[in-house]
Design a protein around this motif. Structure first.
Motif, short mmCIF file in Angstrom:
data_model
loop_
_atom_site.label_atom_id
_atom_site.label_comp_id
_atom_site.label_asym_id
_atom_site.label_seq_id
_atom_site.Cartn_x
_atom_site.Cartn_y
_atom_site.Cartn_z
N GLN A 13 19.70 63.51 11.32
CA GLN A 13 20.89 64.02 12.01
C GLN A 13 20.87 63.63 13.50
O GLN A 13 21.19 64.43 14.38
N GLY A 14 20.48 62.38 13.75
CA GLY A 14 20.36 61.91 15.12
C GLY A 14 21.62 61.25 15.64
O GLY A 14 22.61 61.08 14.91
N GLN A 15 21.60 60.88 16.92
CA GLN A 15 22.76 60.26 17.57
C GLN A 15 22.36 58.99 18.33
O GLN A 15 23.04 58.60 19.27
N LEU A 48 18.18 51.69 12.32
CA LEU A 48 18.54 52.71 13.30
C LEU A 48 19.57 53.68 12.73
O LEU A 48 19.47 54.90 12.89
N ILE A 49 20.55 53.14 12.02
CA ILE A 49 21.57 53.99 11.41
C ILE A 49 20.95 54.87 10.33
O ILE A 49 21.27 56.06 10.22
N ALA A 50 20.03 54.30 9.54
CA ALA A 50 19.37 55.07 8.50
C ALA A 50 18.53 56.19 9.11
O ALA A 50 18.47 57.31 8.58
N HIS A 51 17.86 55.92 10.24
CA HIS A 51 17.05 56.94 10.93
C HIS A 51 17.94 58.11 11.37
O HIS A 51 17.59 59.28 11.20
N ASP A 52 19.09 57.80 11.95
CA ASP A 52 20.03 58.85 12.35
C ASP A 52 20.48 59.68 11.16
O ASP A 52 20.61 60.91 11.23
N SER A 53 20.74 59.01 10.03
CA SER A 53 21.21 59.70 8.85
C SER A 53 20.16 60.68 8.31
O SER A 53 20.49 61.80 7.91
N ARG A 84 15.82 54.32 25.33
CA ARG A 84 14.42 53.90 25.19
C ARG A 84 13.90 54.20 23.79
O ARG A 84 13.20 53.39 23.19
N ARG A 85 14.25 55.38 23.26
CA ARG A 85 13.80 55.76 21.93
C ARG A 85 14.33 54.80 20.87
O ARG A 85 13.61 54.41 19.94
N ALA A 86 15.61 54.41 20.99
CA ALA A 86 16.19 53.46 20.04
C ALA A 86 15.48 52.12 20.10
O ALA A 86 15.21 51.49 19.06
#
Length: 523
Positions: free
Chosen positions: A458-460, A450-455, A494-496
């Motif tokens: 540029q997600g939150q 999840l952290i890698a996806h944000d990186s 929900r997306r997470a």
């Protein structure tokens, strides 16, 4: 430069203000024209234009600065021009000052300048720096004198109107004017200084051009080594002036003992033994024997850190903090020892009263952090290690102080000073996070993804999940904190879950997510 107003004034510094002065040399017109790299040249017997050769020699041979007396105010411009051409700093010396005075004060400042050794405490530092620290804490104008009333060091003053005639004449004449010294003897001031450790107040005498003063004796055992004087300026002295002076006198005693070369080896040994005891590499008995301490009396450690930027704090800042901490702790506990280990500063408090409690020590540390904020503009974190039965358990107190500081840096504790009972949960969470950080195999790969996806995008999503969990699932509270609509927050949750397969309705997954998402970003 330490000598400062009203003795010397900087006229030119073509190489900047960071030029190191390594030694002092007297240059007489009769001497061969030569200098050495890093020297401060005192151009005696060569006033005004007669000092041009000294400036040219200083520039040619790499001297740090040349000090000159002026015959007339207009000479400063031509001397400055010559100094800039030669590439050497120019200092103008007040005409009333004696060259032997300038020479002695300059050499004393160099001899007592800090050497930057690991664990070096303020007892090894600059006597002028101690005077400046004391001036900051008292709000006054400070001078430090020996028992013959000879000025050894003094604080800088940016406003010459604040300085009264006595201070100006004392510095320019290298000692207090005899007429005023006679009055002090008549008033019994010197007798009181010889007889006690108390701070003495001398009222202002406008008819003599003298403002209100405080004075305290500097002592080593029963022997008086000197006196610290604080002159009140345009504003009243601070309420803590008496306490600050008591602490400054105890720190100054270490300086003066060292200057007399009586215990310089002992001071180095004290610093080494204290650091060794804090780190657990040296037992308690060597330090106890060296300082005649009762190893069976209670002890504790206070720790101080510059927060998240502690490793980046400049040496000058740490030296200023060490001076401030030394003055404050010496005022409260005569046996306090201040030392630096790595980027942190520690106060070892041996042979404490058996009645002392953590609240008292917390108050001492709080006063230090407040003074650092007020006088140094520095956000200092302080920790109170546990009170242990004796010196043998000091490493335990230091470890507890470090645990608290670690938590204050990593978890973002809002308080500036804490003991373990104050923030025990935060300390334990910090240590669990450190364990997770050191062992990647203990982390949930779904959260890592999840952290890698944000990186990448540029997600939150990770931030949203953590805020939602910190709000105990209260959608509106979490949305308000993130400044988004509640429906936006629900969509992100929900997306997470869809991206990772997490089920935030399960307590164990919520718990792990709350911890793992608090880890600092990698790299």
């Amino acid at each position: 430069m330490s000598l400062g107003e009203p003795l010397v004034e900087l006229q030119a510094a073509p190489a900047g203000l960071d030029v190191e002065i390594r030694s002092v040399a007297l240059l007489d017109p009769e001497d061969p024209p030569r200098a050495h790299p890093g020297e401060l040249i005192l151009a005696i017997g060569a006033r005004g234009r007669a000092a041009f050769p000294a400036l040219r020699v200083g520039g040619r041979d790499g001297a740090a600065a040349v000090a000159v007396k002026l015959d007339a105010p207009g000479q400063a411009a031509s001397l400055t021009e010559t100094a800039v051409e030669a590439g050497v700093a120019l200092l103008s010396v007040r005409g009333e000052a004696r060259w032997e005075q300038v020479d002695a004060l300059a050499r004393a400042a160099l001899e007592s300048a800090p050497q930057g050794l690991p664990g070096e405490g303020p007892e090894e530092g600059d006597l002028f720096a101690l005077a400046q620290t004391t001036a900051i804490l008292t709000g006054g104008i400070v001078s430090i004198e020996d028992t013959t009333n000879r000025v050894l060091a003094y604080s800088r003053s940016t406003d010459s109107d604040e300085v009264d005639d006595l201070r100006r004449l004392s510095i320019l004449g290298w000692q207090g004017p005899e007429a005023y010294l006679t009055r002090l003897r008549k008033w019994g001031v010197f007798q009181r200084l010889r007889a006690s450790d108390e701070v003495i107040c001398i009222d202002s005498h406008p008819e003599l051009g003298i403002r209100r003063r405080l004075a305290v004796a500097i002592r080593s055992g029963d022997r008086q080594l000197g006196t610290i004087w604080v002159q009140e300026g345009s504003t009243p002295l601070t309420e803590q002036s008496d306490q600050a002076l008591l602490g400054a006198a105890r720190v100054a005693a270490l300086h003066l003992v060292r200057r007399r070369r009586e215990l310089s080896a002992d001071l180095t040994l004290t610093r080494t033994l204290a650091a060794g005891l804090l780190e657990g590499s040296t037992g308690p008995q060597p330090l106890a024997s060296h300082l005649a301490l009762d190893a069976a009396r209670p002890a504790a450690v206070l720790g101080f850190s510059c927060g998240a930027a502690e490793s980046a704090a400049p040496e000058l800042t740490r030296a200023e903090v060490s001076n401030l901490i030394s003055v404050h702790t010496a005022a409260r506990h005569r046996s306090a020892l201040v030392t630096q280990v790595d980027a942190r500063i520690y106060v070892l408090l041996p042979q404490l009263p058996r009645s002392i409690d953590t609240g008292t020590l917390r108050g001492w540390a709080q006063a230090i952090t407040e003074a650092a904020r007020l006088h140094l503009g520095l956000s200092l974190c302080g920790s109170v290690g546990c009170i242990v039965p004796g010196l043998g358990e000091v490493p335990d107190s230091r470890r507890e102080a470090d645990r608290i500081l670690d938590a204050m840096v990593t978890v973002g504790v809002t308080t500036t000073v804490a003991a373990l009972p104050d923030i025990q949960a935060e300390v334990l969470v910090s240590e669990v996070l450190a364990l997770l950080s050191a062992h990647p195999e203990m982390r949930d790969p779904r959260l890592t993804a999840l952290i890698a996806h944000d990186s990448r995008n540029q997600g939150q999503l990770a931030e949203t999940v953590l805020t939602y969990l910190n709000a105990f699932g209260d959608v509106r509270a979490a949305a308000a904190e993130l400044h988004v609509h509640p429906n936006t927050l629900r969509y992100r949750i929900r997306r997470a879950e869809e991206l990772t397969g997490l089920d935030l309705n399960r307590p164990d997954q919520r718990l792990l997510a709350m911890l793992q998402l608090r880890l600092p970003p990698a790299g």
